[in-house]
Every structure is written in C-alpha cells, then in structure tokens.
Design a protein around this motif. Structure first.
Motif, short mmCIF file in Angstrom:
data_model
loop_
_atom_site.label_atom_id
_atom_site.label_comp_id
_atom_site.label_asym_id
_atom_site.label_seq_id
_atom_site.Cartn_x
_atom_site.Cartn_y
_atom_site.Cartn_z
N ALA A 64 -15.49 -6.09 -2.83
CA ALA A 64 -14.05 -6.07 -2.58
C ALA A 64 -13.77 -6.09 -1.09
CB ALA A 64 -13.41 -4.85 -3.24
N GLY A 65 -14.60 -5.40 -0.33
CA GLY A 65 -14.45 -5.36 1.12
C GLY A 65 -14.67 -6.71 1.77
N HIS A 66 -15.41 -7.59 1.11
CA HIS A 66 -15.60 -8.94 1.64
C HIS A 66 -14.31 -9.76 1.53
CE1 HIS A 66 -19.78 -8.55 2.58
NE2 HIS A 66 -20.05 -8.14 1.35
N VAL A 67 -13.44 -9.40 0.60
CA VAL A 67 -12.14 -10.07 0.48
C VAL A 67 -11.18 -9.53 1.54
CG1 VAL A 67 -10.13 -10.46 -1.02
CG2 VAL A 67 -12.43 -10.46 -2.00
N THR A 68 -11.12 -8.21 1.67
CA THR A 68 -10.14 -7.57 2.54
C THR A 68 -10.61 -7.41 3.98
OG1 THR A 68 -10.99 -5.35 2.03
CG2 THR A 68 -9.22 -6.23 0.61
N GLY A 69 -11.90 -7.48 4.21
CA GLY A 69 -12.44 -7.24 5.55
C GLY A 69 -12.60 -5.77 5.87
N LEU A 70 -12.48 -4.89 4.87
CA LEU A 70 -12.56 -3.45 5.09
C LEU A 70 -13.93 -2.86 4.82
CD1 LEU A 70 -9.15 -2.30 3.56
CD2 LEU A 70 -9.73 -2.60 5.97
N GLY A 71 -14.89 -3.67 4.40
CA GLY A 71 -16.21 -3.12 4.08
C GLY A 71 -16.18 -2.40 2.75
N ASN A 72 -16.99 -1.35 2.64
CA ASN A 72 -17.07 -0.59 1.39
C ASN A 72 -15.76 0.15 1.18
OD1 ASN A 72 -18.09 0.51 -0.91
ND2 ASN A 72 -19.36 2.03 0.11
N GLN A 73 -15.01 -0.22 0.18
CA GLN A 73 -13.68 0.36 -0.03
C GLN A 73 -13.55 0.94 -1.42
OE1 GLN A 73 -11.26 -3.20 0.55
NE2 GLN A 73 -10.80 -3.24 -1.61
N SER A 74 -12.58 1.84 -1.54
CA SER A 74 -12.22 2.43 -2.82
C SER A 74 -10.70 2.45 -2.88
CB SER A 74 -12.79 3.85 -2.92
OG SER A 74 -12.37 4.45 -4.13
N VAL A 84 0.85 -1.18 0.00
CA VAL A 84 0.00 0.00 0.00
C VAL A 84 0.89 1.24 0.00
CG1 VAL A 84 -1.77 1.28 1.29
CG2 VAL A 84 -1.83 -1.23 1.22
N VAL A 85 0.58 2.19 -0.88
CA VAL A 85 1.38 3.40 -1.03
C VAL A 85 0.49 4.64 -0.95
CG1 VAL A 85 3.15 2.25 -2.42
CG2 VAL A 85 1.22 3.35 -3.56
N GLU A 86 1.10 5.79 -0.68
CA GLU A 86 0.37 7.06 -0.68
C GLU A 86 0.13 7.56 -2.09
OE1 GLU A 86 0.96 10.08 2.81
OE2 GLU A 86 2.92 9.30 2.19
N SER A 112 6.93 -12.82 -11.69
CA SER A 112 6.65 -12.22 -10.39
C SER A 112 5.95 -10.89 -10.56
CB SER A 112 7.95 -12.01 -9.60
OG SER A 112 8.63 -13.23 -9.42
N ARG A 113 5.04 -10.61 -9.63
CA ARG A 113 4.27 -9.36 -9.70
C ARG A 113 4.29 -8.64 -8.37
NH1 ARG A 113 2.26 -12.92 -13.05
NH2 ARG A 113 1.55 -12.26 -15.09
N LEU A 114 4.16 -7.32 -8.48
CA LEU A 114 4.04 -6.46 -7.32
C LEU A 114 2.74 -5.69 -7.50
CD1 LEU A 114 5.69 -5.55 -4.83
CD2 LEU A 114 6.66 -3.76 -6.26
N GLU A 115 1.81 -5.86 -6.55
CA GLU A 115 0.53 -5.15 -6.61
C GLU A 115 0.62 -3.92 -5.72
OE1 GLU A 115 -3.77 -5.90 -4.77
OE2 GLU A 115 -3.26 -7.37 -6.32
N LEU A 116 0.58 -2.76 -6.34
CA LEU A 116 0.63 -1.49 -5.61
C LEU A 116 -0.79 -0.97 -5.45
CD1 LEU A 116 3.57 0.05 -7.64
CD2 LEU A 116 3.71 -1.03 -5.39
N SER A 117 -1.15 -0.55 -4.23
CA SER A 117 -2.51 -0.10 -3.95
C SER A 117 -2.49 1.26 -3.28
CB SER A 117 -3.23 -1.08 -3.03
OG SER A 117 -3.26 -2.37 -3.58
N GLN A 118 -3.36 2.16 -3.75
CA GLN A 118 -3.56 3.45 -3.10
C GLN A 118 -5.02 3.50 -2.64
OE1 GLN A 118 -2.59 6.92 -5.45
NE2 GLN A 118 -3.50 8.31 -3.96
N PHE A 119 -5.22 3.50 -1.32
CA PHE A 119 -6.57 3.51 -0.75
C PHE A 119 -7.11 4.92 -0.65
CE2 PHE A 119 -5.59 -0.77 0.35
CZ PHE A 119 -6.82 -1.41 0.49
N PHE A 120 -8.36 5.09 -1.06
CA PHE A 120 -9.08 6.34 -0.89
C PHE A 120 -10.10 6.21 0.24
CE2 PHE A 120 -7.66 6.11 -5.30
CZ PHE A 120 -6.88 7.25 -5.35
#
Length: 159
Positions: free
Chosen positions: A44-54, A15-17, A67-75
């Motif tokens: 998506a929140g049912h996978v992560t446990g975060l509820g309604n996510q963006s 997770v990144v800014e 190999s892969r790197l998944e970069l995520s920016q949460f709103f």
C-alpha cells in the motif's frame, strides 16, 4: 497501443481523525457505507509513497451510486499536517459539495455533529440555495438545494 479514456471519477479521499465520527456524519447527510477495511503493509505504501502504512478506510457512496467518498484514518505513519480549518481560498483540498433536498432540515440535523454554517445560506439565482458548513472535524462541506430545473452548468454555459 490504445489511448486511455476517462471512464468516471471514482472517489474523493479525505483523511480524518475518527473514522466512526466521519462515517456517522456523512451517513446523516445521506451517503451509504459501502465498505470498511484495514489497508496495511509495504504494498500500500508503494501507492501512497508512505512506506509501511496502516490505515482504516471507509468507502461512502451517494444514493445514486455514482459518487464515492473515501474516508481514511491513519495509524501509521503519523499525521504530519492538518489543513482542515483552512479558508476556502487555500491551495489543495477545497471542499466536497453535495446536492441535497430540504437544506434547512438537514442543517438542523447536522448541528448534533457540531456542524456550523460558515457564513450564511445564500441563493444562487433561481437555481440553488447553498452554503458551506464546517462539518465533522472542521471539514469544509458544500450543500446545495436545487430550486428549479436549471443547473449551475446551464447558467455558466449561457454567460
């Protein structure tokens, strides 16, 4: 019922800014942007446990395609913890390491992204020159340049 078997490690997530800055940094290392998309909603929140996510996600792949790197920016929801600058002996995410060629040249290029070697570049036997850097957003990244045909696995198996 058939027993499940491991097929491959698909990706490591970070997770990144700033997704733009992280994609630029990892592109400079040599990863290729495979795709980028928004992931939103309750499903998506049912996978992560975060509820309604963006969250916006960028999938980066190594040149060999393995190999892969998944970069995520949460709103949403808001970020609640920041472990990026923890030392290497902290529990949880440690670092991602990449095998590269021309380590010294890459370190010079990564300086424009604010990357700094944690301590120094060292030599591991006759096998690797390696270092840890604090890269984009302070993420701990390992870089290793292979010197000979022997790998670290070979060394560990012969001890």
């Amino acid at each position: 019922m058939a027993k499940s078997t491991l097929i491959e490690m698909h990706n490591v997530g970070i997770v990144v800014e700033s997704l733009d800055n992280a994609v630029a940094f990892f592109t400079e290392i040599g990863l290729v942007l495979e795709g980028r998309m928004m992931v939103e909603g309750e499903w998506a929140g049912h996978v992560t446990g975060l509820g309604n996510q963006s969250v916006e996600v960028a999938m980066m792949v190594t040149p060999d395609g393995h190999s892969r790197l998944e970069l995520s920016q949460f709103f949403a929801p808001p970020i609640i913890a920041d472990h990026r600058n923890n030392p290497v002996n902290s529990l949880g995410y440690l670092r991602v390491m990449f095998r590269v060629d021309h380590l010294d040249e890459l370190l010079i290029r990564l300086e424009k992204f604010g990357a700094k070697v944690v301590d120094e570049v060292v030599q591991f036997g006759e096998t690797y020159r390696l270092c840890y850097i604090r890269g984009v957003e302070g993420l701990l990244i390992g870089l290793a340049e292979q010197l000979g045909s022997e790998t670290a696995t070979d060394i560990l198996e012969n001890k």
